[in-house]
Design a protein around this motif. Structure first.
Motif, PDB file in Angstrom:
ATOM      1  N   ILE A  68      -7.103  -2.504   0.901  1.00 50.16           N
ATOM      2  CA  ILE A  68      -6.892  -2.844  -0.473  1.00 50.16           C
ATOM      3  C   ILE A  68      -5.469  -3.318   0.537  1.00 50.16           C
ATOM      4  O   ILE A  68      -4.631  -4.500  -0.025  1.00 50.16           O
ATOM      5  CB  ILE A  68      -6.089  -2.288  -0.604  1.00 50.16           C
ATOM      6  CG1 ILE A  68      -7.569  -0.746  -1.433  1.00 50.16           C
ATOM      7  CG2 ILE A  68      -4.843  -1.986  -2.019  1.00 50.16           C
ATOM      8  CD1 ILE A  68      -8.226  -1.710  -1.887  1.00 50.16           C
ATOM      9  N   ILE A  69      -4.584  -2.745   1.479  1.00 50.24           N
ATOM     10  CA  ILE A  69      -3.355  -3.766   2.355  1.00 50.24           C
ATOM     11  C   ILE A  69      -4.187  -5.369   2.391  1.00 50.24           C
ATOM     12  O   ILE A  69      -3.459  -5.873   2.526  1.00 50.24           O
ATOM     13  CB  ILE A  69      -3.400  -3.663   3.386  1.00 50.24           C
ATOM     14  CG1 ILE A  69      -2.659  -1.425   3.124  1.00 50.24           C
ATOM     15  CG2 ILE A  69      -1.908  -3.250   4.210  1.00 50.24           C
ATOM     16  CD1 ILE A  69      -1.979  -0.493   4.539  1.00 50.24           C
ATOM     17  N   GLY A  70      -4.965  -5.184   3.319  1.00 50.50           N
ATOM     18  CA  GLY A  70      -6.375  -6.372   2.945  1.00 50.50           C
ATOM     19  C   GLY A  70      -6.005  -7.352   1.607  1.00 50.50           C
ATOM     20  O   GLY A  70      -6.148  -8.904   2.438  1.00 50.50           O
ATOM     21  N   PHE A  94       9.875  -1.414  -3.520  1.00 51.64           N
ATOM     22  CA  PHE A  94       9.265   0.187  -3.514  1.00 51.64           C
ATOM     23  C   PHE A  94       9.136   0.678  -4.938  1.00 51.64           C
ATOM     24  O   PHE A  94       8.027   1.104  -5.117  1.00 51.64           O
ATOM     25  CB  PHE A  94      10.181   0.809  -2.266  1.00 51.64           C
ATOM     26  CG  PHE A  94       9.745   0.760  -1.382  1.00 51.64           C
ATOM     27  CD1 PHE A  94       9.264   1.581  -0.311  1.00 51.64           C
ATOM     28  CD2 PHE A  94      10.880  -0.389  -0.354  1.00 51.64           C
ATOM     29  CE1 PHE A  94       8.716   1.058   0.879  1.00 51.64           C
ATOM     30  CE2 PHE A  94      10.399  -0.423   0.823  1.00 51.64           C
ATOM     31  CZ  PHE A  94       9.562  -0.462   1.585  1.00 51.64           C
ATOM     32  N   VAL A  95      10.166   0.270  -5.922  1.00 54.05           N
ATOM     33  CA  VAL A  95       9.926   0.861  -6.962  1.00 54.05           C
ATOM     34  C   VAL A  95       8.541   0.350  -7.427  1.00 54.05           C
ATOM     35  O   VAL A  95       8.000   0.680  -8.593  1.00 54.05           O
ATOM     36  CB  VAL A  95      11.123   0.702  -8.113  1.00 54.05           C
ATOM     37  CG1 VAL A  95      10.956   0.733  -9.600  1.00 54.05           C
ATOM     38  CG2 VAL A  95      12.320   1.105  -8.063  1.00 54.05           C
ATOM     39  N   GLY A  96       8.500  -0.783  -7.434  1.00 54.87           N
ATOM     40  CA  GLY A  96       7.198  -1.350  -8.054  1.00 54.87           C
ATOM     41  C   GLY A  96       5.860  -1.192  -7.703  1.00 54.87           C
ATOM     42  O   GLY A  96       4.469  -0.785  -7.971  1.00 54.87           O
ATOM     43  N   GLY A  97       6.283  -0.957  -6.286  1.00 55.63           N
ATOM     44  CA  GLY A  97       4.770  -0.315  -5.012  1.00 55.63           C
ATOM     45  C   GLY A  97       4.839   1.570  -5.826  1.00 55.63           C
ATOM     46  O   GLY A  97       3.316   1.298  -5.776  1.00 55.63           O
ATOM     47  N   LEU A  98       5.732   1.749  -6.398  1.00 58.49           N
ATOM     48  CA  LEU A  98       5.814   3.480  -6.682  1.00 58.49           C
ATOM     49  C   LEU A  98       4.861   3.672  -7.947  1.00 58.49           C
ATOM     50  O   LEU A  98       3.951   4.333  -8.345  1.00 58.49           O
ATOM     51  CB  LEU A  98       6.863   3.845  -6.536  1.00 58.49           C
ATOM     52  CG  LEU A  98       6.789   5.365  -7.486  1.00 58.49           C
ATOM     53  CD1 LEU A  98       6.197   6.694  -6.130  1.00 58.49           C
ATOM     54  CD2 LEU A  98       8.572   6.328  -7.108  1.00 58.49           C
ATOM     55  N   SER A 149      -2.092   2.149   0.358  1.00 57.79           N
ATOM     56  CA  SER A 149      -1.818   0.718   0.085  1.00 57.79           C
ATOM     57  C   SER A 149      -0.869   0.085  -1.100  1.00 57.79           C
ATOM     58  O   SER A 149      -0.237  -0.641  -0.029  1.00 57.79           O
ATOM     59  CB  SER A 149      -3.254   0.665  -0.492  1.00 57.79           C
ATOM     60  OG  SER A 149      -3.620   1.350  -1.541  1.00 57.79           O
ATOM     61  N   MET A 150      -0.618   1.399  -1.635  1.00 56.53           N
ATOM     62  CA  MET A 150       0.072   0.784  -3.075  1.00 56.53           C
ATOM     63  C   MET A 150       2.058   1.059  -3.016  1.00 56.53           C
ATOM     64  O   MET A 150       2.543   0.598  -2.643  1.00 56.53           O
ATOM     65  CB  MET A 150      -0.285   0.660  -4.247  1.00 56.53           C
ATOM     66  CG  MET A 150      -1.694   0.147  -4.771  1.00 56.53           C
ATOM     67  SD  MET A 150      -2.430   0.098  -6.230  1.00 56.53           S
ATOM     68  CE  MET A 150      -3.911   0.277  -6.009  1.00 56.53           C
TER      69      MET A 150
END
Length: 428
Positions: free
Chosen positions: A31-33, A61-65, A239-240
């Protein structure tokens, strides 16, 4: 079925055997790829430049969380059922209802595939001309790129796993190198607030979530290979929740330092020769091979009589035609519009699987009997309609249209299904 046929089929319509499952960390690397691609890098650079300094990093980081939380749920569904997203959708929406949903997802995925392939060809042609003075047709490079992506995707999850394990660590090193090069640039420091802020914090978070919301919906395509649901959660968090914000941050730092949002011009401004070529080739390869993989799974669920490897080649061919014809670039605004219709799909199958707790054996029985789940389709339509209205600012709810569609569709599906179950119990 021969071993080669088994590999090419990639469990497209069946549960993944336990012997083929992997850890959540391995899935996270894939997923990171997918995240390390030109679209995500462009998002990081744009937000960094158009938000006030450090607030962009907060939005990452908020969006990633938020993505990690949503991905955790879809990852659990995939890990439990060991089935592709599109078979899961069939079980929730019914075989007839799923045709609409799966074809919408297939169109969206293949369209983004073609757009990324087109950008790749033109960008790589420009990079080769700038760095080594080699003139190569962008169309030819697009063709070569699509062939590489098809050859990877045709072998399914195992090929994506090996490609990501090899490419992602090196890609992260190159992104780190570019960030350091940006920090050394003779420009303003990161903490500087820009005089004109065109994107607010909430909008920035929404853009981060929107940039990968399709990935959340199709996350079971990858998490069906998870050993258990804990590995599905780990894959989402790593990943996210961690990987994606880091990718966005590393992409943002050079933009802040150099004052450029065009990722290719930005790389040239930093004098990054070999890293440019490596990033263009391998970042696009890992991202678009995964797009083609998921798109072919969507087609396989709809056209079950056709072998998956043939659908992969077909999807790659259609994507190539769209890319070299220039039509793909005209689809961008339309695809962004479709973005509000995608999130409700995940919320509905999450409620169906995790709240009503139907097991696999009962699912197989329902799958044979149920042709159309009208409650699911109506809930999807209401969630999408509400999100369209909030995105047009006709209504105001959470300030995030994607989240609006998730909340409304979830509530509608839960209520409608509870009413149906109550009526069935009363008649029994």
């Amino acid at each position: 079925m021969s071993k080669m046929e088994d590999i090419l089929n990639d469990n497209a319509l069946h549960t993944v055997p336990d012997a083929q499952t992997v850890s959540g960390w391995r899935i996270a690397v894939i997923i990171i790829g997918v995240a390390i691609g030109l679209p995500m890098m462009l998002t990081g650079a744009k937000l960094a430049y158009e938000m006030s300094g450090l607030s962009a990093f907060g939005a990452f980081f908020v969006g990633g969380l938020m993505l990690a939380i949503l991905g955790g749920f879809t990852g659990i569904v995939g890990a439990r059922q060991k089935l592709s997203t599109y078979v899961i959708i069939q079980q929730t929406f019914g075989t007839s209802g799923a045709v609409i949903i799966n074809m919408l997802l297939a169109f969206t995925i293949f369209a983004w595939f073609s757009i990324t392939a087109a950008v790749f060809g033109s960008a790589l042609a420009g990079a080769l001309g700038e760095i080594i003075q080699l003139k190569v047709s962008g169309v030819l490079l697009t063709f070569i790129g699509v062939v590489l992506m098809v050859l990877t995707s045709i072998f399914g999850f195992k090929a994506l796993d090996k490609l990501s394990l090899a490419a992602v660590p090196v890609l992260m090193v190159f992104l780190g190198y570019l960030a350091v090069a940006g920090l050394r640039a003779d420009n303003a420091p990161i903490s500087t607030d820009f005089d004109i802020v065109t994107i607010g914090f909430g909008e920035g978070v929404s853009m981060v979530v929107g940039s990968f919301i399709v990935g959340i919906v199709i996350f079971p395509d990858f998490c069906r290979y998870a050993r258990n649901q804990s590995d599905g959660i780990i894959a989402a968090l790593v990943s996210m929740g961690i990987g994606m914000p880091v990718v966005l941050t590393l992409s943002a730092i050079p933009s802040l330092m150099v004052g450029e949002t065009d990722i290719i011009k930005l790389l040239f401004a930093l004098g990054a020769g070999a890293p440019i070529l490596f990033l263009l080739v391998f970042a696009t390869w890992t991202t678009n091979a995964s797009n083609l993989y998921s798109g072919s799974l969507a087609l396989a669920a709809t056209f079950s009589s056709v072998k998956k490897w043939k659908l992969t080649i077909l999807g790659g061919g259609v994507g190539l035609v769209l890319a070299i014809s220039g039509i793909a670039n005209k689809l961008t605004d339309f695809l962004l519009l479709l973005g509000v219709m995608i999130p409700p799909i995940a919320s509905i199958y999450i409620i169906d699987h995790l709240v009503f707790k139907r097991n696999t054996s009962k699912y197989q029985s329902d799958f044979v009997q149920k042709k159309l789940n009208i409650q699911a389709l109506i809930s999807w339509g209401l969630g999408s309609l509400f999100a369209f209205m909030t995105s047009a600012e006709v209504l105001i709810f959470t300030s995030f249209p994607s989240l609006d569609s998730i909340v409304v569709s979830s509530l509608c599906f839960y209520v409608f299904t509870r009413i149906t179950l109550y009526r069935q119990a009363a008649l029994a």
